[in-house]
Design a protein around this motif. Sequence first.
Motif, PDB file in Angstrom:
ATOM      1  N   UNK A 167       7.334   4.533 -18.677  1.00  0.00           N
ATOM      2  CA  UNK A 167       8.517   3.846 -19.222  1.00  0.00           C
ATOM      3  C   UNK A 167       8.120   2.979 -20.422  1.00  0.00           C
ATOM      4  N   UNK A 168       9.047   2.771 -21.355  1.00  0.00           N
ATOM      5  CA  UNK A 168       8.729   1.978 -22.551  1.00  0.00           C
ATOM      6  C   UNK A 168       8.267   0.567 -22.184  1.00  0.00           C
ATOM      7  N   UNK A 169       7.259   0.094 -22.896  1.00  0.00           N
ATOM      8  CA  UNK A 169       6.801  -1.283 -22.701  1.00  0.00           C
ATOM      9  C   UNK A 169       5.790  -1.460 -21.587  1.00  0.00           C
ATOM     10  N   UNK A 170       5.531  -0.424 -20.814  1.00  0.00           N
ATOM     11  CA  UNK A 170       4.561  -0.547 -19.718  1.00  0.00           C
ATOM     12  C   UNK A 170       3.148  -0.300 -20.267  1.00  0.00           C
ATOM     13  N   UNK A 179       9.768   5.885 -11.374  1.00  0.00           N
ATOM     14  CA  UNK A 179      11.185   5.518 -11.386  1.00  0.00           C
ATOM     15  C   UNK A 179      11.522   4.572 -10.243  1.00  0.00           C
ATOM     16  N   UNK A 180      10.676   4.551  -9.203  1.00  0.00           N
ATOM     17  CA  UNK A 180      10.914   3.659  -8.066  1.00  0.00           C
ATOM     18  C   UNK A 180      10.390   2.246  -8.334  1.00  0.00           C
ATOM     19  N   UNK A 181       9.869   2.005  -9.539  1.00  0.00           N
ATOM     20  CA  UNK A 181       9.227   0.721  -9.854  1.00  0.00           C
ATOM     21  C   UNK A 181       9.916   0.081 -11.072  1.00  0.00           C
ATOM     22  N   UNK A 182      11.111  -0.489 -10.889  1.00  0.00           N
ATOM     23  CA  UNK A 182      11.895  -0.963 -12.041  1.00  0.00           C
ATOM     24  C   UNK A 182      11.297  -2.171 -12.755  1.00  0.00           C
ATOM     25  N   UNK A 183      10.414  -2.920 -12.051  1.00  0.00           N
ATOM     26  CA  UNK A 183       9.836  -4.119 -12.674  1.00  0.00           C
ATOM     27  C   UNK A 183       8.412  -3.905 -13.178  1.00  0.00           C
ATOM     28  N   UNK A 207      -1.766  14.475  -8.642  1.00  0.00           N
ATOM     29  CA  UNK A 207      -1.131  15.446  -9.544  1.00  0.00           C
ATOM     30  C   UNK A 207       0.281  14.951  -9.894  1.00  0.00           C
ATOM     31  N   UNK A 208       0.912  15.440 -10.949  1.00  0.00           N
ATOM     32  CA  UNK A 208       2.321  15.148 -11.181  1.00  0.00           C
ATOM     33  C   UNK A 208       3.145  15.581  -9.967  1.00  0.00           C
ATOM     34  N   UNK A 209       4.421  15.174  -9.791  1.00  0.00           N
ATOM     35  CA  UNK A 209       5.157  14.328 -10.732  1.00  0.00           C
ATOM     36  C   UNK A 209       4.889  12.841 -10.515  1.00  0.00           C
ATOM     37  N   UNK A 210       4.397  12.214 -11.555  1.00  0.00           N
ATOM     38  CA  UNK A 210       4.274  10.761 -11.505  1.00  0.00           C
ATOM     39  C   UNK A 210       5.582  10.088 -11.901  1.00  0.00           C
ATOM     40  N   UNK A 211       6.399  10.813 -12.705  1.00  0.00           N
ATOM     41  CA  UNK A 211       7.606  10.190 -13.259  1.00  0.00           C
ATOM     42  C   UNK A 211       8.534   9.711 -12.137  1.00  0.00           C
ATOM     43  N   UNK A 256       0.862  -1.191   0.000  1.00  0.00           N
ATOM     44  CA  UNK A 256       0.000   0.000   0.000  1.00  0.00           C
ATOM     45  C   UNK A 256       0.892   1.233   0.000  1.00  0.00           C
ATOM     46  N   UNK A 257       0.686   2.126  -0.989  1.00  0.00           N
ATOM     47  CA  UNK A 257       1.473   3.358  -1.078  1.00  0.00           C
ATOM     48  C   UNK A 257       0.615   4.426  -1.748  1.00  0.00           C
ATOM     49  N   UNK A 258       0.498   5.564  -1.085  1.00  0.00           N
ATOM     50  CA  UNK A 258      -0.337   6.642  -1.643  1.00  0.00           C
ATOM     51  C   UNK A 258       0.490   7.662  -2.433  1.00  0.00           C
ATOM     52  N   UNK A 259       1.757   7.388  -2.673  1.00  0.00           N
ATOM     53  CA  UNK A 259       2.660   8.216  -3.472  1.00  0.00           C
ATOM     54  C   UNK A 259       3.046   9.528  -2.779  1.00  0.00           C
ATOM     55  N   UNK A 260       2.535   9.723  -1.551  1.00  0.00           N
ATOM     56  CA  UNK A 260       2.923  10.933  -0.810  1.00  0.00           C
ATOM     57  C   UNK A 260       3.858  10.557   0.326  1.00  0.00           C
ATOM     58  N   UNK A 261       3.514   9.483   1.041  1.00  0.00           N
ATOM     59  CA  UNK A 261       4.369   8.999   2.126  1.00  0.00           C
ATOM     60  C   UNK A 261       5.682   8.480   1.537  1.00  0.00           C
ATOM     61  N   UNK A 262       6.616   8.178   2.405  1.00  0.00           N
ATOM     62  CA  UNK A 262       7.872   7.566   1.966  1.00  0.00           C
ATOM     63  C   UNK A 262       7.583   6.257   1.230  1.00  0.00           C
ATOM     64  N   UNK A 263       8.303   5.956   0.160  1.00  0.00           N
ATOM     65  CA  UNK A 263       8.091   4.683  -0.538  1.00  0.00           C
ATOM     66  C   UNK A 263       8.331   3.497   0.384  1.00  0.00           C
ATOM     67  N   UNK A 264       7.445   2.519   0.412  1.00  0.00           N
ATOM     68  CA  UNK A 264       7.621   1.341   1.264  1.00  0.00           C
ATOM     69  C   UNK A 264       8.678   0.410   0.666  1.00  0.00           C
ATOM     70  N   UNK A 265       9.291  -0.469   1.465  1.00  0.00           N
ATOM     71  CA  UNK A 265      10.223  -1.447   0.913  1.00  0.00           C
ATOM     72  C   UNK A 265       9.482  -2.425  -0.004  1.00  0.00           C
ATOM     73  N   UNK A 266      10.188  -2.919  -1.012  1.00  0.00           N
ATOM     74  CA  UNK A 266       9.600  -3.926  -1.907  1.00  0.00           C
ATOM     75  C   UNK A 266       9.097  -3.378  -3.218  1.00  0.00           C
ATOM     76  N   UNK A 267       9.200  -2.048  -3.429  1.00  0.00           N
ATOM     77  CA  UNK A 267       8.680  -1.474  -4.682  1.00  0.00           C
ATOM     78  C   UNK A 267       9.398  -2.059  -5.899  1.00  0.00           C
ATOM     79  N   UNK A 268      10.626  -2.519  -5.690  1.00  0.00           N
ATOM     80  CA  UNK A 268      11.367  -3.087  -6.831  1.00  0.00           C
ATOM     81  C   UNK A 268      10.717  -4.377  -7.348  1.00  0.00           C
ATOM     82  N   UNK A 269       9.819  -4.990  -6.552  1.00  0.00           N
ATOM     83  CA  UNK A 269       9.150  -6.214  -6.998  1.00  0.00           C
ATOM     84  C   UNK A 269       7.817  -5.936  -7.711  1.00  0.00           C
ATOM     85  N   UNK A 270       7.355  -4.683  -7.642  1.00  0.00           N
ATOM     86  CA  UNK A 270       5.996  -4.368  -8.114  1.00  0.00           C
ATOM     87  C   UNK A 270       5.882  -4.466  -9.638  1.00  0.00           C
TER      88      UNK A 270
END
Lengths: 301, 301
Positions: free
Chosen positions: B79-82, B56-60, B48-52, B24-38
Motif C-alpha cells: 500500500x502507498x506510504x508503507x 489488506x487486513x492491516x489498515x494501519x 508465497x503470494x498472495x501477500x496483497x 502472532x500470525x503465520x498468514x495461513x491460519x485465520x487472521x487473529x483479532x486486532x490486525x486493524x491495530x498493527x
Amino acid sequence: VSTVCVPSESIRDRLADLDVEVLVWDWRAEPPPGLDRVELVVPPYMDRPPQARALAALPNLRVVQLLSAGYESWPPVLPPGVLLCNGRGIHGASTAELAVGGLISLTRNLPRLLDQQRQARWVADRTDGLDGKRVLILGVGDIGGRVAAAVTALGATATLVGRTARDGVHALDQVADLLPDHDVVVVALPYSDRTHRLVDAKFLAGMPDGARLVNVARGAIVETDALLAELTSERLSAFLDVTDPEPLPADHPLWSAPNVLITPHIGGGTTGWQRRAEDLVRTQVQRLLAGEGPLNVVNAA
Amino acid sequence: VSTVCVPSESIRDRLADLDVEVLVWDWRAEPPPGLDRVELVVPPYMDRPPQARALAALPNLRVVQLLSAGYESWPPVLPPGVLLCNGRGIHGASTAELAVGGLISLTRNLPRLLDQQRQARWVADRTDGLDGKRVLILGVGDIGGRVAAAVTALGATATLVGRTARDGVHALDQVADLLPDHDVVVVALPYSDRTHRLVDAKFLAGMPDGARLVNVARGAIVETDALLAELTSERLSAFLDVTDPEPLPADHPLWSAPNVLITPHIGGGTTGWQRRAEDLVRTQVQRLLAGEGPLNVVNAA
C-alpha cells in the motif's frame, strides 16, 4: 651454490636465467651424472621412502628443499649438517581451501543435497551452518591462519592454538580446557612426537555433542579407533583429508562410518601448486647465490 | 508503534519485555483479532503470494519487515506510504557460506571424491583449486563482502562489482570488460528489472573457457537456456543454489547437465537464522518505540 638438483623440467625452466647448474632427477630414474656436485636438492613431491639411498648419492649436499609442508620423515635420514627446508606457503591456500570446503560440506550436508540433484528432487530442508559457530584451530601456520580468516568471514569465531601461548594464541597444553566451548576443531599442526595421537579418546570426549572434527594435517595426529567410536555412536562428525593408516585399506570401517567425509590426502594437490613450488625453489636458489641463508629451515643444523 | 504482528512465537518471545502489543500470525491460519491495530508486520519467511490479501487486513500498516534479503515481489502489492525493510544481515553469512562451499566443491571436485569414499577407493588425483584464481563478485552487500573475504583468505583475488562505481568497486555496466580476466563469477545481486537475465548468452560468452559461475541470488538473473548450452558443451561449469524456474521440475535438463552442482535454494536456510531474525525484529521495534526510523528500508516511501 653452483649445482642444484630438481625433480621436474618445469622447475629447471624457472631457474634457467640463474647462474647455476641444474640437474633434473625424479629419484626413480637412474641417477644422472654430476650428482656429486649437487649442493641443494629438491626431492619429488610426496615421494615415499627410501630417501636415504638417494641422499647417499649426494656427497656435497648442504640443503634439502621439500615441496611439502610436512617433513617428519626426513630428520632421521638427513646427513649431519644438512639444512632441511619445508614447503611452507606452497600448499597453505589449497589445504585451507579443502578444510573449509570439507567443513562446509559436512555442516550444510552437501553430499545429501547432491544426491537429491542426481534424483532430480528439490527438497529444501534446513541444515546447520557455520554462522555463530566457535571454531578451534590447532596450528597457527599458513593453513591455520587462512582457515581462521575464511570461517570468520562466514560468521564463525576462530580461536587459535599454537605450540606456545602468545598474543591471540593459546598454548597447545591448554587445549583440553578450550574443547567444551567449541563446535568445530580444525587440526592443522605439524606432525611430531608431541602431536602423535594428540586427538585421542580423551580429547574427543572433551568435544561437545554434535561437534565436528576436521583433519588436514597428518592422519596419525588422530587416534583412528577413538574417532571411529565417536562417529559410530553419531556423537561427533568429521571431515578427514588424512587418515591413519594411509592409504585407507578398502576394508577399513572408517570408509562407511556415519557422519564422516573422507578425501584421499589431496589438501596440497591442486594444479596451481607448481607455480608456488617453482617460486619457492627460485627464491631459495637466489638466496644461496647471494650468500644468504635459505628460508623455511625446519631443523637445527 | 503500539501493535506489531510477527509470524512465530519465538519472535514474540524476543519482544516480550518491550512496551508493545505482539500478535502472532503465520498468514495461513485465520487472521487473529486486532490486525486493524498493527503498524509493523513481519511476514513469514519465504512465504508465497498472495501477500496483497494479507496486507489488506492491516489498515494501519506503516512498516513491512521481511526476513529475506530479496524483496522483489513486494513493491507491487505494498500500500502507498508503507515502508518496506529487507532482512539484510540475517542470511548473509549462511548464503556466503553456501557460495564458498559450492565453489570449492566444484573446483576441488568434491562430489567425485565422495563417490570414491562410498566405493572405499583411495585415488588422489590432482584437482584444480582457488589459489591464484581471479573471482568477480557481482554484489557488494553482506553476501558479496563475505564471499570476497573468504576467497581472498584462500589465495584467490576478488574484484567487486556494484550498481555504481566507487572506491574499490566497479560499476555493473563495466562488467563485460571484466569478464575475460576472471576465472569465477559469483552472482550476489538483488533481483530487479536491471538484473533480470543479466547473465545471458552474451555475458556467458565473455567468460573464459573453463570459468565457473556461482549463483546464490535469484534464478532469473541467469538465462537458464544460455547457461545450459555452455554447460552441455562443457565450456563452463556452475554452482546454482537458485534456478529459473524454481523449484526446478523433475524433468528439467539442468538437473543432469555436466559440470553443474545444484542445491534447492537453501542459501539462507540454516538453523541459526532465527536468532539473527529475532535480533533484527527486536532492533526495529526498539527503533520505532524510540521514534527513530527503521533500518534496511529498500523502497522510497
